[in-house]
Write a protein that holds these residues in place. Sequence first.
Motif, PDB file in Angstrom:
ATOM      1  N   ALA A 181       0.811  -1.219   0.000  1.00 53.26           N
ATOM      2  CA  ALA A 181       0.000   0.000   0.000  1.00 53.26           C
ATOM      3  C   ALA A 181       0.847   1.273   0.000  1.00 53.26           C
ATOM      4  CB  ALA A 181      -0.976  -0.011   1.173  1.00 53.26           C
ATOM      5  N   PRO A 182       1.892   1.385   0.842  1.00 54.66           N
ATOM      6  CA  PRO A 182       2.717   2.601   0.762  1.00 54.66           C
ATOM      7  C   PRO A 182       3.396   2.762  -0.601  1.00 54.66           C
ATOM      8  CG  PRO A 182       3.096   1.460   2.839  1.00 54.66           C
ATOM      9  CD  PRO A 182       2.287   0.537   1.979  1.00 54.66           C
ATOM     10  N   ARG A 183       3.792   1.656  -1.223  1.00 53.04           N
ATOM     11  CA  ARG A 183       4.402   1.742  -2.549  1.00 53.04           C
ATOM     12  C   ARG A 183       3.372   2.188  -3.586  1.00 53.04           C
ATOM     13  NH1 ARG A 183       7.607  -4.098  -2.071  1.00 53.04           N
ATOM     14  NH2 ARG A 183       8.821  -3.519  -0.209  1.00 53.04           N
ATOM     15  N   TYR A 184       2.149   1.716  -3.433  1.00 56.85           N
ATOM     16  CA  TYR A 184       1.090   2.120  -4.359  1.00 56.85           C
ATOM     17  C   TYR A 184       0.824   3.620  -4.243  1.00 56.85           C
ATOM     18  CZ  TYR A 184      -3.346   1.834  -6.911  1.00 56.85           C
ATOM     19  OH  TYR A 184      -4.349   2.007  -7.831  1.00 56.85           O
ATOM     20  N   LEU A 185       0.859   4.143  -3.013  1.00 59.92           N
ATOM     21  CA  LEU A 185       0.626   5.566  -2.819  1.00 59.92           C
ATOM     22  C   LEU A 185       1.703   6.418  -3.480  1.00 59.92           C
ATOM     23  CD1 LEU A 185      -0.593   5.708   0.891  1.00 59.92           C
ATOM     24  CD2 LEU A 185      -1.907   6.337  -1.133  1.00 59.92           C
ATOM     25  N   GLN A 186       2.909   5.863  -3.614  1.00 59.99           N
ATOM     26  CA  GLN A 186       4.005   6.593  -4.255  1.00 59.99           C
ATOM     27  C   GLN A 186       3.921   6.534  -5.780  1.00 59.99           C
ATOM     28  OE1 GLN A 186       7.582   4.925  -2.609  1.00 59.99           O
ATOM     29  NE2 GLN A 186       7.103   5.580  -0.518  1.00 59.99           N
ATOM     30  N   LEU A 187       3.056   5.680  -6.304  1.00 51.98           N
ATOM     31  CA  LEU A 187       2.913   5.523  -7.745  1.00 51.98           C
ATOM     32  C   LEU A 187       2.119   6.704  -8.311  1.00 51.98           C
ATOM     33  CD1 LEU A 187       3.660   3.252  -9.825  1.00 51.98           C
ATOM     34  CD2 LEU A 187       1.325   2.400  -9.512  1.00 51.98           C
ATOM     35  N   ASP A 188       2.566   7.216  -9.451  1.00 55.60           N
ATOM     36  CA  ASP A 188       1.836   8.294 -10.092  1.00 55.60           C
ATOM     37  C   ASP A 188       0.391   7.867 -10.354  1.00 55.60           C
ATOM     38  OD1 ASP A 188       0.816   9.720 -12.697  1.00 55.60           O
ATOM     39  OD2 ASP A 188       2.474  10.960 -11.966  1.00 55.60           O
ATOM     40  N   ALA A 235      -7.338  -7.840  -6.733  1.00 55.56           N
ATOM     41  CA  ALA A 235      -6.212  -7.377  -5.914  1.00 55.56           C
ATOM     42  C   ALA A 235      -5.879  -5.918  -6.216  1.00 55.56           C
ATOM     43  CB  ALA A 235      -4.994  -8.261  -6.154  1.00 55.56           C
ATOM     44  N   ASP A 236      -5.999  -5.535  -7.474  1.00 60.52           N
ATOM     45  CA  ASP A 236      -5.771  -4.137  -7.850  1.00 60.52           C
ATOM     46  C   ASP A 236      -6.772  -3.223  -7.145  1.00 60.52           C
ATOM     47  OD1 ASP A 236      -4.799  -1.884  -9.487  1.00 60.52           O
ATOM     48  OD2 ASP A 236      -6.678  -2.109 -10.582  1.00 60.52           O
ATOM     49  N   HIS A 237      -8.033  -3.596  -7.160  1.00 58.49           N
ATOM     50  CA  HIS A 237      -9.041  -2.799  -6.470  1.00 58.49           C
ATOM     51  C   HIS A 237      -8.809  -2.811  -4.953  1.00 58.49           C
ATOM     52  CE1 HIS A 237     -11.403  -1.862  -9.977  1.00 58.49           C
ATOM     53  NE2 HIS A 237     -11.515  -3.139 -10.306  1.00 58.49           N
ATOM     54  N   GLN A 238      -8.416  -3.967  -4.410  1.00 64.71           N
ATOM     55  CA  GLN A 238      -8.129  -4.063  -2.983  1.00 64.71           C
ATOM     56  C   GLN A 238      -6.968  -3.150  -2.600  1.00 64.71           C
ATOM     57  OE1 GLN A 238      -9.505  -5.591  -0.453  1.00 64.71           O
ATOM     58  NE2 GLN A 238      -7.899  -5.754   1.113  1.00 64.71           N
ATOM     59  N   LEU A 239      -5.910  -3.180  -3.389  1.00 68.10           N
ATOM     60  CA  LEU A 239      -4.747  -2.358  -3.088  1.00 68.10           C
ATOM     61  C   LEU A 239      -5.090  -0.878  -3.178  1.00 68.10           C
ATOM     62  CD1 LEU A 239      -1.786  -2.344  -2.372  1.00 68.10           C
ATOM     63  CD2 LEU A 239      -1.236  -2.635  -4.792  1.00 68.10           C
ATOM     64  N   ARG A 240      -5.887  -0.517  -4.158  1.00 64.30           N
ATOM     65  CA  ARG A 240      -6.333   0.873  -4.273  1.00 64.30           C
ATOM     66  C   ARG A 240      -7.140   1.272  -3.029  1.00 64.30           C
ATOM     67  NH1 ARG A 240      -7.373   4.408  -8.795  1.00 64.30           N
ATOM     68  NH2 ARG A 240      -6.634   2.773 -10.224  1.00 64.30           N
ATOM     69  N   ALA A 241      -7.974   0.352  -2.542  1.00 59.17           N
ATOM     70  CA  ALA A 241      -8.800   0.647  -1.364  1.00 59.17           C
ATOM     71  C   ALA A 241      -7.948   0.800  -0.114  1.00 59.17           C
ATOM     72  CB  ALA A 241      -9.836  -0.458  -1.169  1.00 59.17           C
ATOM     73  N   ILE A 242      -6.995  -0.117   0.099  1.00 61.56           N
ATOM     74  CA  ILE A 242      -6.162  -0.045   1.299  1.00 61.56           C
ATOM     75  C   ILE A 242      -5.277   1.195   1.261  1.00 61.56           C
ATOM     76  CG2 ILE A 242      -4.363  -1.213   2.612  1.00 61.56           C
ATOM     77  CD1 ILE A 242      -7.160  -2.476   2.804  1.00 61.56           C
ATOM     78  N   ALA A 245      -7.318   4.033   2.190  1.00 64.12           N
ATOM     79  CA  ALA A 245      -7.548   4.093   3.635  1.00 64.12           C
ATOM     80  C   ALA A 245      -6.366   4.734   4.339  1.00 64.12           C
ATOM     81  CB  ALA A 245      -7.809   2.692   4.173  1.00 64.12           C
ATOM     82  N   TYR A 246      -5.150   4.388   3.910  1.00 63.40           N
ATOM     83  CA  TYR A 246      -3.960   5.012   4.487  1.00 63.40           C
ATOM     84  C   TYR A 246      -3.983   6.522   4.253  1.00 63.40           C
ATOM     85  CZ  TYR A 246      -1.381   0.597   5.293  1.00 63.40           C
ATOM     86  OH  TYR A 246      -0.954  -0.614   5.750  1.00 63.40           O
ATOM     87  N   ALA A 247      -4.435   6.934   3.066  1.00 57.96           N
ATOM     88  CA  ALA A 247      -4.413   8.350   2.688  1.00 57.96           C
ATOM     89  C   ALA A 247      -5.667   9.101   3.120  1.00 57.96           C
ATOM     90  CB  ALA A 247      -4.242   8.471   1.174  1.00 57.96           C
ATOM     91  N   GLY A 248      -6.669   8.374   3.619  1.00 57.66           N
ATOM     92  CA  GLY A 248      -7.910   9.008   4.028  1.00 57.66           C
ATOM     93  C   GLY A 248      -8.842   9.357   2.883  1.00 57.66           C
ATOM     94  N   THR A 249      -8.675   8.680   1.739  1.00 60.15           N
ATOM     95  CA  THR A 249      -9.495   8.995   0.562  1.00 60.15           C
ATOM     96  C   THR A 249     -10.375   7.837   0.106  1.00 60.15           C
ATOM     97  OG1 THR A 249      -7.694   8.318  -0.924  1.00 60.15           O
ATOM     98  CG2 THR A 249      -7.767  10.637  -0.265  1.00 60.15           C
ATOM     99  N   ALA A 250     -10.361   6.714   0.815  1.00 59.70           N
ATOM    100  CA  ALA A 250     -11.087   5.526   0.357  1.00 59.70           C
ATOM    101  C   ALA A 250     -12.599   5.725   0.452  1.00 59.70           C
ATOM    102  CB  ALA A 250     -10.683   4.307   1.177  1.00 59.70           C
ATOM    103  N   LEU A 251     -13.309   5.142  -0.481  1.00 56.64           N
ATOM    104  CA  LEU A 251     -14.763   5.097  -0.404  1.00 56.64           C
ATOM    105  C   LEU A 251     -15.183   4.129   0.702  1.00 56.64           C
ATOM    106  CD1 LEU A 251     -15.606   4.839  -4.214  1.00 56.64           C
ATOM    107  CD2 LEU A 251     -15.838   6.871  -2.752  1.00 56.64           C
TER     108      LEU A 251
END
Length: 418
Positions: A181-188, A235-242, A245-251
């Motif tokens: 999840a932290p790596r995903y948040l760093q992705l453009d 898994a892509d949708h799950q990772l986007r969701a988690i 959640a870390y960033a406070g933007t999840a639906l």
Amino acid sequence: MPAGVHALSHLDPTAPLDDLEPLRDVIGSARVVAIGENAHFITEFARLRHRVLRFLVERCGFTVLAYESGFSEGFALDRWVRGELPEDELPELAEQCIPSGLARPREVREMLGWVRAQAATATSPVRFAGVDVPSAGGSLLPSLQPLGDYLAGVDPAAGQLLAPALEIAAGTAGTTQAQAAPRYLQLDPARQDALTALLSRLADRFDALAPTYVDGGGRAEYDVARWRLEGARAADHQLRAIAGAYAGTALPAAATSRERYMAATVRWWLDRLGPGARIALMAHNAHIQRTPVVYGGEVQVLPMGLHLDLALGGDYVAVGLTSGGGRTAGLHPDAGAGPYGFRVEDAALEPPRPGSVEAAFRDAGVGFGLAAFGARSGGAAGPDRIRMDTDYLATPVSEAFDAVVHVPESTVASDLGF
């Protein structure tokens, strides 16, 4: 506590099974029986699950052990169970195929060893099946990488979609979603969206060209490849969701994508293993319960058990596992900690809270026992919470589970190695 409380005698997986006979009425003719746990890495739950699995196989004719592990990864462990791979490869295979170190405790591997021994001699050998998204959402690669060889044989042009998807997914891959999840948040964000779009285009191509794929590679091979791809999409949708959640933007309830996929994968296996297949399904209580997972007053996910209940009705039975006291494993995300991106805290359990199912067992004078709830209570008063890790999950327990097994004390496995 409702009627139907039965004392149990043994945690030893090799002990006689007679004390588990009250489960027979709970199970009935169900094709899927889920066996939960209120926390991972608990010695007593691993031993109890092994006993219940023996009961389901030896006395009720169950044929499949399905586990909270990746669908794609599970095929290698099934080969090991069937004796096609050397026995001494289990530690490495279990680490690769069962996520987050869940197979590190000795008791879990002993259960898998029992399945292998049973499969070697039984008329109806037990199969192993994974039902989860790849790496429990930590990496899409276990589902995507096998598609390279498959597409090379049936549709080489689709490699133009798979190759960039693999490249983007590799940049976020970890052993768990706590790392990913932290790596995903760093992705453009444009690359996040590109990965989702590539997977969608691949899925559409699989579906549109299904007759060609089946002609070129066979129906069974197509079905597995298509479901691997579906696991990557979930898994892509799950990772986007988690990550959200870390960033406070999840639906709200965004992480339900994983739960939906797990439930659909159980049905995928039922459809392909034939009408005689009966599945013992092992996952956390919060995955198998029939009711929404509510935490902090908000719905977090609609769990696998809710989806299975809607799809299967009486063919789905959920058995929760919990403990009155002792210690439990508190999991704390920390991307830099250990091999999985979380710390395990060996935490003391507080006394059972009023209104909990654990308090109901205590008040009934039952330490080690089974409570069978029978027909749903329809809103009747009963326990309204059950332990989850170091806290409680608020839910009408008799609606969430068909039965709950209670041990007086729990302990954290001492051989995790992290």
